[in-house]
Design a protein around this motif. Structure first.
Motif, short mmCIF file in Angstrom:
data_model
loop_
_atom_site.label_atom_id
_atom_site.label_comp_id
_atom_site.label_asym_id
_atom_site.label_seq_id
_atom_site.Cartn_x
_atom_site.Cartn_y
_atom_site.Cartn_z
N GLY A 50 0.80 -1.21 0.00
CA GLY A 50 0.00 0.00 0.00
C GLY A 50 0.83 1.26 0.00
O GLY A 50 0.57 2.19 -0.76
N LEU A 51 1.84 1.31 0.84
CA LEU A 51 2.67 2.50 0.95
C LEU A 51 3.60 2.70 -0.24
O LEU A 51 3.76 3.81 -0.73
N ARG A 52 4.21 1.63 -0.71
CA ARG A 52 5.18 1.74 -1.81
C ARG A 52 4.54 1.79 -3.19
O ARG A 52 5.04 2.46 -4.07
N HIS A 53 3.44 1.04 -3.36
CA HIS A 53 2.90 0.87 -4.69
C HIS A 53 1.44 1.31 -4.84
O HIS A 53 0.88 1.19 -5.92
N GLY A 54 0.83 1.75 -3.76
CA GLY A 54 -0.56 2.17 -3.81
C GLY A 54 -1.53 1.04 -4.11
O GLY A 54 -2.61 1.26 -4.62
N VAL A 55 -1.13 -0.19 -3.78
CA VAL A 55 -1.95 -1.37 -4.05
C VAL A 55 -2.59 -1.85 -2.75
O VAL A 55 -1.92 -1.99 -1.74
N GLU A 56 -3.89 -2.10 -2.80
CA GLU A 56 -4.59 -2.69 -1.66
C GLU A 56 -4.86 -4.15 -1.99
O GLU A 56 -5.69 -4.46 -2.84
N PRO A 57 -4.13 -5.07 -1.36
CA PRO A 57 -4.33 -6.49 -1.63
C PRO A 57 -5.73 -6.94 -1.23
O PRO A 57 -6.40 -6.31 -0.41
N ALA A 58 -6.16 -8.06 -1.79
CA ALA A 58 -7.44 -8.66 -1.42
C ALA A 58 -7.43 -8.97 0.08
O ALA A 58 -6.38 -9.25 0.65
N PRO A 59 -8.60 -8.93 0.72
CA PRO A 59 -8.67 -9.21 2.15
C PRO A 59 -8.10 -10.56 2.55
O PRO A 59 -7.64 -10.75 3.66
N GLU A 60 -8.08 -11.51 1.61
CA GLU A 60 -7.59 -12.86 1.93
C GLU A 60 -6.07 -12.96 1.96
O GLU A 60 -5.52 -14.02 2.26
N ILE A 61 -5.38 -11.88 1.65
CA ILE A 61 -3.92 -11.85 1.75
C ILE A 61 -3.57 -11.40 3.16
O ILE A 61 -3.94 -10.31 3.59
N MET A 62 -2.86 -12.25 3.88
CA MET A 62 -2.50 -11.95 5.26
C MET A 62 -1.32 -10.98 5.30
O MET A 62 -0.61 -10.80 4.31
N PRO A 63 -1.11 -10.34 6.45
CA PRO A 63 0.04 -9.45 6.59
C PRO A 63 1.38 -10.12 6.30
O PRO A 63 2.34 -9.46 5.93
#
Length: 69
Positions: A50-63
């Motif tokens: 999110g910070l580096r690429h402005g991408v919000e992964p799908a909720p199913e992607i864990m931290p």
């Protein structure tokens, strides 16, 4: 340790946290406590994307960067 809590600034917009952040079970609570509100905040793959690429992964992607199976 000074008792400060590392709270991810993206919690309110994080699909993972909104979907899974309040799951029952000690494993889930520990995982969320470490990645979303603790010492591993800076290592959260979701936050980094999110910070580096402005991408919000799908909720199913864990931290950790792995998909929930």
């Amino acid at each position: 340790m000074g008792g400060d809590v590392d709270l991810c600034e993206r919690l309110e917009s994080c699909g993972f946290f909104q979907t899974y952040g309040r799951q029952e079970g000690s494993s889930w609570r520990g995982f969320v406590a470490c990645y979303c509100m603790g010492p591993l905040v800076d290592r959260c793959a979701r936050r980094v994307l999110g910070l580096r690429h402005g991408v919000e992964p799908a909720p199913e992607i864990m931290p950790s960067g792995e998909a929930i199976s």
